[in-house]
Design a protein around this motif. Structure first.
Motif, short mmCIF file in Angstrom:
data_model
loop_
_atom_site.label_atom_id
_atom_site.label_comp_id
_atom_site.label_asym_id
_atom_site.label_seq_id
_atom_site.Cartn_x
_atom_site.Cartn_y
_atom_site.Cartn_z
N GLN A 87 0.99 7.78 -5.93
CA GLN A 87 0.37 8.47 -6.11
C GLN A 87 0.78 10.25 -5.31
O GLN A 87 -0.16 10.93 -6.30
CB GLN A 87 -0.77 8.34 -4.95
N LYS A 88 1.17 10.00 -4.48
CA LYS A 88 1.46 11.24 -3.88
C LYS A 88 3.03 11.29 -4.13
O LYS A 88 3.18 12.82 -3.98
CB LYS A 88 1.28 10.93 -2.52
N ASP A 96 -4.78 7.79 -8.83
CA ASP A 96 -5.28 8.83 -8.47
C ASP A 96 -5.92 8.62 -7.10
O ASP A 96 -6.09 9.56 -6.57
CB ASP A 96 -6.59 8.95 -9.64
N GLU A 97 -5.81 7.10 -7.13
CA GLU A 97 -6.11 6.64 -6.12
C GLU A 97 -5.35 5.17 -5.70
O GLU A 97 -4.71 4.86 -6.49
CB GLU A 97 -7.57 5.80 -6.31
N ASN A 98 -5.25 4.58 -4.66
CA ASN A 98 -4.92 3.36 -4.01
C ASN A 98 -5.15 1.99 -3.34
O ASN A 98 -6.30 2.32 -2.97
CB ASN A 98 -4.24 3.73 -2.93
N SER A 155 1.22 4.66 -2.58
CA SER A 155 0.58 5.48 -1.69
C SER A 155 2.01 6.22 -2.44
O SER A 155 1.83 7.80 -2.97
CB SER A 155 0.93 5.39 -0.25
N ARG A 202 -6.04 0.98 -0.75
CA ARG A 202 -6.45 1.03 0.66
C ARG A 202 -8.23 0.94 0.86
O ARG A 202 -9.36 1.28 1.31
CB ARG A 202 -6.80 2.60 0.39
N GLN A 203 -8.58 -0.02 -0.65
CA GLN A 203 -10.10 -0.15 -0.46
C GLN A 203 -10.19 -1.75 -0.39
O GLN A 203 -11.45 -2.58 -0.49
CB GLN A 203 -10.33 0.07 -1.87
N SER A 213 0.86 -1.31 0.09
CA SER A 213 -0.32 -0.02 -0.24
C SER A 213 1.07 0.85 0.22
O SER A 213 0.15 2.50 -0.71
CB SER A 213 -1.02 -0.19 1.35
#
Length: 339
Positions: free
Chosen positions: A144-145, A151-153, A141, A156-157, A137
């Protein structure tokens, strides 16, 4: 766009293409090779334009992201033990993820990761899977960052495995005798053979609540009157560990000329410990259980307040110290209540 006709120059062919007011050319042995190059180059240039305009995602496989994270972040982790663990994850990445390693990070879905989680849980325990999910994860990230390519990880879902109940394993005096016997060590003797140092470390851990890695890294210059100074620990901070009279007596038994107290590699130490404890039927005993035993003894015998105990053991979270490492039995609780 129409492919231009290659031109022959001596023994070779050359071709030139134009794209957005820029010219690109190459030389090849045959006209067909020139045409193939031009077609691929135009596709590449168009794809790059679409990527820059946000119309198309760049090709970025999970394997590529794992490599980039390790090269730029993972291998520079401040903690030596964390660096070793991250390197292990990096080296075993392909075996662990299989076909998923070749999939674009833009196409990896929570369902893909849930399927991976379920498969992994059949291979290793919940704690291992939790740690691996946290690691991968962090990689997404980073994409993403830091790289700004996601746009999203998706990690985390997904639902994480339920954390198993913390170990509360105590060590009985008879088990201590059994460990010393299988390691051919007599209490009070100078350690000489490799198995003697394993036994010595086991006893020292019971007195100090130090981790195995901390004991193996301990040097003679770290020993002071009444305490051990650990310049770097698991959480990255230095720590002072007070010495009981028993711990001081154990240190007096170390008489070799080497720099480190334990003249043994971590792997050799671990293999010796695992082999000997299994040989006497103590399969469920972990070296780390000495930390549980030592902390519980410190509360029972020395009546240390929790804030002082946390400084000695290096716990930043008091709840972890109290709920995980302090494992009193019924007699301990009754004695503390009446005391």
């Amino acid at each position: 766009m129409k492919i231009p006709v290659p031109r022959k120059r001596g023994e070779t062919y050359t071709i030139t293409i134009s794209y957005q007011s820029k010219r690109y050319y190459c030389t090849r042995d045959t006209a067909k090779e020139c045409e193939q190059w031009a077609a691929l180059k135009l596709l590449e240039l168009k794809a790059q334009t679409q990527i820059e305009n946000g119309e198309l995602k760049p090709k970025f496989m999970f394997r590529d992201l794992n490599n980039k994270y390790y090269q730029n972040v993972g291998q520079w982790n401040e903690s030596k033990s964390s660096r070793a663990w991250i390197k292990g994850q990096y080296n075993n990445f392909e075996n662990k993820f299989g076909a998923l390693a070749q999939k674009s990070i833009y196409d990896i879905t929570p369902k893909d990761l849930t399927n991976w989680r379920n498969k992994r849980l059949k291979e290793v325990g919940e704690n291992t899977v939790l740690k691996e999910i946290s690691h991968y994860s962090a990689i997404f990230s980073y994409a993403q960052k830091e790289l700004f390519v996601l746009d999203e990880n998706p990690w985390r879902q997904i639902s994480k495995p339920k954390k198993p109940k913390a170990r509360s394993r105590r060590i009985h005096p008879s088990e201590i005798e059994l460990i010393l016997k299988t390691l051919n060590y007599n209490l009070g003797n100078e350690p000489v053979l490799p198995q003697h140092y394993v036994a010595w470390a086991f006893l020292f851990a019971l007195e100090t609540a130090m981790r195995r890695g901390e004991i193996l890294l301990m040097e003679k210059k770290d020993i002071f009157e009444g305490y051990v100074h650990l310049p770097k620990t698991k959480n990255g901070d230095p720590r002072i560990v007070p010495l009981s009279e028993e711990a001081k007596e154990l240190l007096k038994l170390i008489k070799h000329e080497g720099r480190r107290i334990i003249p043994q590699s971590e792997n050799a130490f671990r293999l010796m410990w695992e082999k000997r404890k299994i040989a006497v039927g103590l399969n469920d005993l972990h070296f780390h259980d000495t930390r549980h035993e030592a902390i519980t003894r410190m509360v029972r015998v020395r009546k240390l307040p929790v804030e002082v105990l946390a400084k000695i053991t290096g716990h930043k979270k008091i709840d972890v110290l109290v709920n995980t490492y302090y494992n009193p039995n019924a007699d301990d609780l009754v004695a503390a209540f009446n005391g």
